[in-house]
Design a protein around this motif. Structure first.
Motif, PDB file in Angstrom:
ATOM      1  N   MET A 434       0.829  -1.202   0.000  1.00 16.13           N
ATOM      2  CA  MET A 434       0.000   0.000   0.000  1.00 16.13           C
ATOM      3  C   MET A 434       0.861   1.248   0.000  1.00 16.13           C
ATOM      4  O   MET A 434       0.566   2.229  -0.710  1.00 16.13           O
ATOM      5  N   ILE A 437       2.198   1.829  -3.474  1.00 16.56           N
ATOM      6  CA  ILE A 437       1.200   2.398  -4.382  1.00 16.56           C
ATOM      7  C   ILE A 437       1.030   3.884  -4.117  1.00 16.56           C
ATOM      8  O   ILE A 437       0.893   4.689  -5.062  1.00 16.56           O
ATOM      9  N   ARG A 438       1.058   4.286  -2.866  1.00 18.12           N
ATOM     10  CA  ARG A 438       0.937   5.720  -2.552  1.00 18.12           C
ATOM     11  C   ARG A 438       2.113   6.508  -3.124  1.00 18.12           C
ATOM     12  O   ARG A 438       1.929   7.595  -3.699  1.00 18.12           O
ATOM     13  N   GLU A 501      -4.854   0.443  -4.505  1.00 15.12           N
ATOM     14  CA  GLU A 501      -4.686   0.642  -3.062  1.00 15.12           C
ATOM     15  C   GLU A 501      -5.903   0.158  -2.292  1.00 15.12           C
ATOM     16  O   GLU A 501      -5.779  -0.495  -1.247  1.00 15.12           O
ATOM     17  N   ARG A 505      -6.104  -2.910   0.439  1.00 14.66           N
ATOM     18  CA  ARG A 505      -6.662  -2.695   1.777  1.00 14.66           C
ATOM     19  C   ARG A 505      -7.687  -3.772   2.110  1.00 14.66           C
ATOM     20  O   ARG A 505      -7.720  -4.285   3.233  1.00 14.66           O
TER      21      ARG A 505
END
Length: 615
Positions: A434, A437-438, A501, A505
């Protein structure tokens, strides 16, 4: 009856030597458009027949008669009966086309055909083979299209044999095994594996099995190379911040026509250059790309650790499951031996007249039940052997029961469960993904901002633009470039990354729920199995004493057979439950160490595993 069924029926009757039915069939056919001419041969009593077209001048049957004649096999000379003297002699295969047209003319009475000379004696084997070939050709013609020109005689036989030969060749090729050769040498393949462990005293230890499994597991190898790939990806992303040096050169013919010159100048042109570019500032795009690559590297390392732990747990459970299966089989065999002793004791009492036949049958029924239970446990052992072979890649031998201190497994409680799950390698790997990806989304958002670079270049040139001399130049510039519009590509990428993302999650939440449920199950098993195991040990000891006591009392006549059989059954059940409970407790303890994220440290402390983990 039409011509074709009549011919088939006549051929069948010939091979059956049924002259009466054949004569009846010919009498029936004599009134129709097709007549069967026949006559007895010399002395063998067998009939020959051939279907030929009768004299019929109707124009509507002309085409069908031509096709039928073309489709006839090679001629068989018919024997004409005297009563059929008015018929036309049958057409021969080699007659011209004009002979066929004569069928449309009116038929005049013809003189009786002379009787043929007596046929010579025919060899039975040759005659049988001739009939078989005629029948094969005839039956083959029935399946062909009437519009096609049908082969006859030897041509048809050759065609049929070629078809059978082709089928046989194709079938033989299908039976041949397909050999697939590797593109790598054997040594190149074997270098990725280590030899199986040497059994000490013809016994396998858990330490040797773990080292071999972790060193040769394809899952661990794939996870290790994924981590290696991510490590090089970090180095590749850092290269954007390093100087970029470009060298170039060219040589060729150049034609120029400058103003004021009467002709075109054609000269040999040459040049060489060196260009250096250094990124000064890109508003954080490169730094976010580096952070993205680092997060992926951490995720791959955590996935590798989780794969190692998962493989180790699977190998340990397969090892312990096989041991428990062996112990269950041994316990069942002891139970059968005890039942055989009881049956022998009951047989003696029955022979002495002390007990009834019903009690003897009851004892034998219990013995059969014990043997059936042994078969089930042997099947369970075979499944355990298959699992052991699949997970470890080893052929199982006599296994040594491991001695492990698993007291730390009871540190897992419902109160500290969430703290352990936060550091779970699989969950941490998803969290790192995650983060990656951010960082990638931030890098994409900065693609519309300019890139500020320092560019330094120098060049050497000869005969440029018609100048018959050389020249050189050097420059140093700070450049700013940006993309004003990309057709919406950046915004689409950000939406795509946002979807990834959110997907990650959801996977993280799903994994957390599964791990939490596994932790609850482990806590429950550890809480109940420890007390249950102590109770079962006491029960086994007590049942053994009860069986010995009841056997003596049964011999003395103070206990019934049913009491003795029930006592032996209780002892067998208690032993099996103790074995199963012990395996469940050990397996739950290993799972607890994994939930607490200390399984690898425990194994490294117990066994020599670092070498296996670093391969």
């Amino acid at each position: 009856m039409s011509a074709l069924p009549q011919a088939v029926a006549a051929t069948s009757l010939i091979f059956q030597d049924n002259s009466d039915e054949l004569a009846s069939l010919i009498a029936e056919a004599s009134a129709g458009p097709v007549a069967l001419e026949y006559g007895p041969p010399a002395d063998d009593g067998k009939f020959f027949a051939e279907a030929r077209l009768a004299e019929n001048s109707t124009a509507e049957n002309r085409a069908s008669r031509k096709k039928a004649l073309r489709g006839q096999p090679r001629r068989i000379t018919p024997i004409v009966n005297e009563e059929d003297a008015g018929g036309e002699a049958p057409l021969q295969e080699d007659e011209p086309e004009e002979r066929l047209l004569e069928l449309d003319q009116p038929v005049e009475a013809a003189a009786p055909a002379p009787m043929p000379a007596p046929a010579p004696v025919i060899n039975e084997a040759e005659e049988s083979e001739k009939r078989r070939s005629i029948l094969q050709r005839f039956s083959f013609d029935l399946h062909r299209n009437d519009e096609e020109e049908q082969p006859s005689g030897p041509e048809l036989i050759v065609q049929r044999e070629s078809l059978h030969d082709g089928d046989a060749e194709q079938y033989q090729k299908a039976l041949e095994p397909t050999v697939t050769k590797s593109t790598l040498k054997r040594d190149d393949i074997n270098q990725y594996f280590i030899a199986p462990p040497e059994n000490s005293g013809d016994q396998m230890r858990l330490e040797d099995v773990l080292i071999y499994t972790l060193s040769n597991s394809p899952r661990i190898g794939a996870a290790r190379w994924r981590a290696e790939d991510a490590r090089y990806a970090v180095r590749a992303s850092r290269a954007d911040m390093m100087p970029q040096v470009q060298l170039g050169g060219a040589s060729g013919v150049e034609g120029t026509h400058l103003e004021g010159q009467p002709r075109v100048s054609i000269l040999q042109r040459s040049e060489a250059y060196v260009r250096i570019r250094q990124r000064i500032f890109d508003f954080g795009r490169t730094s976010n790309s580096i952070k993205r690559a680092k997060s992926l590297q951490y995720a791959r390392e955590l996935e590798k650790r989780d794969t190692v732990e998962d493989t180790a747990v699977a190998a340990i459970n397969a090892y312990l499951n096989l041991i428990s299966a062996e112990q269950l089989v041994a316990s069942s065999e002891e139970n059968i031996t005890a039942h055989e002793d009881i049956v022998s004791l009951v047989q003696k009492n029955f022979d002495a007249g002390n007990i009834s036949e019903a009690e003897l049958k009851r004892a034998m029924t219990r013995l059969d039940r014990a043997r059936t239970n042994l078969i089930d446990l042997q099947n369970r052992r075979q499944r355990a052997i298959g699992d052991f072979r699949r997970i470890t890649g080893l052929e199982p031998g006599p296994l040594v029961v491991p001695s492990m201190d698993l007291s730390q497994a009871y540190e897992l409680k419902s109160e500290n469960m969430d703290e352990f799950l936060q550091h779970n390698p699989a969950m941490q790997a998803l969290l790192r993904e995650m983060q990656s990806i951010r960082h990638q989304s931030r890098a994409v958002a900065r693609e519309s901002l300019p890139d500020i670079d320092l560019q330094v270049s120098t060049a050497y040139k000869e005969n440029i633009l018609g100048a018959e001399s050389w020249a050189s130049d050097a420059r140093a510039m700070v450049t700013a470039t940006w993309q004003a519009y990309d057709g919406g590509q950046s915004s689409a990428k950000r939406g795509q990354l946002n979807a990834r993302e959110n997907e990650t999650r959801q996977l993280l939440l799903e994994l957390r729920g599964e791990l939490k449920q596994d932790a609850y199950n482990i806590i429950s098993v550890l809480r109940t199995s420890q007390d249950k195991r102590d109770i079962l040990r006491e029960q086994v000891d007590a049942s053994e004493r009860v069986v010995e006591l009841y056997k003596k009392q049964f011999e003395a006549g103070r206990r019934s057979l049913l009491d003795l059989l029930d006592a032996q059954s209780d002892l067998s059940v208690a032993r099996e439950e103790l074995i199963v409970t012990t395996f469940e407790n050990t397996s739950a303890s290993i799972g607890s160490l994994r939930i607490q994220n200390i399984l690898l440290e425990y194994l490294i402390g117990e066994y020599d595993l670092p070498g296996a983990l670093n391969r």
